[in-house]
Design an enzyme around this catalytic site. Structure first.
Site, short mmCIF file in Angstrom:
data_model
loop_
_atom_site.label_atom_id
_atom_site.label_comp_id
_atom_site.label_asym_id
_atom_site.label_seq_id
_atom_site.Cartn_x
_atom_site.Cartn_y
_atom_site.Cartn_z
CB CYS A 1 -9.37 -45.23 -50.17
SG CYS A 1 -7.68 -44.63 -50.27
CG PHE B 1 -5.49 -35.65 -52.17
CD1 PHE B 1 -4.13 -35.85 -51.96
CD2 PHE B 1 -6.26 -35.13 -51.14
CE1 PHE B 1 -3.55 -35.56 -50.73
CE2 PHE B 1 -5.68 -34.82 -49.91
CZ PHE B 1 -4.32 -35.03 -49.70
NE ARG C 1 -14.51 -39.59 -59.73
CZ ARG C 1 -13.92 -40.69 -60.19
NH1 ARG C 1 -14.58 -41.50 -61.01
NH2 ARG C 1 -12.69 -40.98 -59.86
CG ASP D 1 -10.79 -39.21 -53.12
OD1 ASP D 1 -10.74 -40.08 -52.24
OD2 ASP D 1 -10.95 -39.48 -54.33
#
Length: 395
Positions: free
Chosen positions: A339, A227, A211, A299
Site C-alpha cells: 500500500c 497482518f 478479498r 498485507d
C-alpha cells in the site's frame, strides 16, 4: 487574492493537471498567505494557471483545486465536488451486500486532503491539508445535507498532518457518537468495526474486491492471513469454504474483533487460529516448526511512506515475501500486497523476483490486484494508485 509565480519552465505539470506544486518550483509569493489560503498560481510570464491551497510548511507548497479562472472557490464549489464524488460511487452505494465504502478520495475527487469513508449510518473523515481544515464546517454541513448520517467522526490523526503543520485530531464532529462497534456489511459478510479506536479511518475498505477475488481460491485450503487486522481476508476465506484459516496480527484488539466477527457471521470458530505476534518472527517460527499452508496472504502496513524510504522498504518487502514463499508447497498461492504509493507495480514485481531468487523458488503471476472503484485514480495523478498486489503461484 495572493499570487504565486512559478519559475520559468515549471508550469508543464500544472498544464497536465497534476495537482501538486513543490516548493522548489516557486519563484515569488506576492502577498502574505496563511497556511491553507486559496491562491492564484501564475506562470513565469504571469499567465493564470490554477487556483490552489498554499502551505509554506509543506514540501508540496500548493495543492491545486481548479484550472478554470472563472470558477470561484466557495461553498457552492465544494458542494459540487462533494456531490459529484458521492454520485460517482452510486454503483457501490446501491450494492445491497455492501454498506461501507470510500465516498471522497482526496486528489482523485479534486479535494486534496479530504478522505470520507461511509460505515453504514456513520461517516469517518480524515482532513490532511490545511486548506480543507479551513473549510471543515462547510464540508460537514454539505455532507449532512447530502447523506443525513447519524454521526460524523473526525479521524484526522494521520502523520500527513505533520507535513501541513496541523495537530492530530480525533473526535465527534456532528451528530451521535459512534457506538463501540458499528455493524457494517461488505461482500455480504457482517463486521463490527471500531471507528473511535480502530486504525486509519476505522476499516480498510480498499481491499473489498481483492478479498472476494482471493476467497474464490480458498475452498478446502489451509490459509495463512498475515497482518489480518479485523479479518477481511480471513472471513472471506471462511465464507468460501476454507478448511482452516490462521490469522496473525500484532494487535490484540484486532484479533479480538476478528473472533467476534467470526461468531457474528456464524462461522465455525474451530476453523480459525488467531496468533498475536510480530508477523516476520511468526513466519520464521512457522518455518522452523515445519508448517505449510496452501494460501498465504501478506498485507503489511505502508513500508515506504516516501521515496526516501524506498530502499529500506524494498528490503523489508523482499524479506517478508521470502518468508511467505517458504511456507508454501509447490503449487501454493501467495497473495502479496503493497500500500506504499512510492512502490509502483513494476518495482514491486522486481522485489518479488528478488525474494523468489533468495527463497530458491520460481513463481508465476496468476492475477494482479489493485484498489476498487471507490478509490479511483486520476490519470494526471498516478500517485493515487497506491494499492497494488499480486496473486502468485509458487513452484
Amino acid at each position: 487574492m495572493v499570487e504565486i509565480i512559478l519559475k520559468k519552465g515549471k508550469e508543464k505539470a500544472v498544464h497536465q493537471k497534476h495537482p501538486w506544486v513543490f516548493s522548489g518550483a516557486i519563484d515569488k509569493v506576492k502577498g502574505d498567505p496563511a497556511n491553507g489560503d486559496v491562491i492564484r498560481l501564475l506562470a513565469a510570464d504571469k499567465t493564470f494557471l490554477a487556483y490552489g491551497y498554499y502551505n509554506a510548511q509543506s514540501r508540496v507548497a500548493v495543492r491545486l483545486l481548479e484550472w478554470d479562472e472563472q470558477r470561484i472557490i466557495n461553498r457552492d464549489w465544494y458542494a459540487e465536488k462533494l456531490h459529484k464524488a458521492i454520485s460517482s460511487r452510486g454503483h457501490v452505494l446501491r450494492d445491497s451486500e455492501t454498506d461501507t465504502c470510500r465516498l471522497v478520495f482526496s486528489e482523485a475527487d479534486y479535494l486534496p486532503g479530504l478522505i470520507v469513508d461511509r460505515y453504514a449510518d456513520f461517516l469517518s473523515l480524515q482532513i490532511l491539508s490545511s486548506g480543507i481544515e479551513n473549510v471543515k464546517d462547510d464540508i460537514i454541513d454539505i455532507l449532512r445535507s447530502a447523506l443525513n448520517p447519524k454521526g460524523i467522526f473526525d479521524k484526522s490523526d494521520a502523520t500527513a498532518r505533520d507535513h501541513e503543520n496541523l495537530e492530530a485530531k480525533q473526535g465527534l464532529l456532528w451528530g451521535e457518537l459512534p457506538p463501540e462497534f458499528i455493524a457494517v456489511k461488505e461482500n455480504g459478510i457482517n463486521y463490527h468495526i471500531n471507528i473511535v479506536n480502530g486504525q486509519k479511518s476505522g476499516f480498510y475498505c480498499d481491499q473489498r474486491d481483492n478479498r472476494q477475488i482471493l476467497a474464490e481460491y480458498t475452498k478446502d485450503k489451509k490459509v495463512l492471513d498475515c497482518f489480518c487486522y479485523s479479518g477481511g481476508f480471513s472471513l472471506n476465506s471462511l465464507r468460501h469454504g476454507a478448511s482452516h484459516v490462521t490469522s496473525v496480527d500484532s494487535s490484540a484488539l484486532a484479533l479480538e474483533t476478528l473472533q467476534h466477527n467470526i461468531q457474528l457471521n456464524g462461522f465455525d470458530i474451530q476453523q480459525n487460529t488467531s496468533v498475536q505476534a510480530d508477523v516476520n518472527k511468526q513466519l520464521r517460527k512457522f518455518k522452523d516448526e515445519g508448517h505449510l499452508f496452501d494460501v498465504v496472504v501478506l498485507d503489511p502496513p505502508k513500508y515506504a511512506p516516501s521515496r526516501s524510504a524506498l530502499d529500506r522498504a524494498a528490503r523489508a518487502y523482499k524479506d517478508l515475501n521470502r518468508l511467505g514463499m517458504a511456507l508454501l508447497p509447490p503449487g501454493g498461492l501467495l497473495a502479496t500486497f503493497s500500500c506504499s504509493g512510492a512502490v509502483d507495480i513494476e518495482t514491486f514485481k522486481q522485489i518479488i523476483a528478488w525474494a523468489a531468487l533468495d527463497a530458491g523458488r520460481e513463481v508465476q503471476i496468476v492475477k494482479q490486484f489493485t484498489q476498487p472503484e471507490d478509490h479511483p485514480v486520476r490519470i494526471s495523478f498516478p500517485e493515487g494508485e497506491y494499492l497494488k498486489g499480486l496473486l502468485l503461484r509458487v513452484l
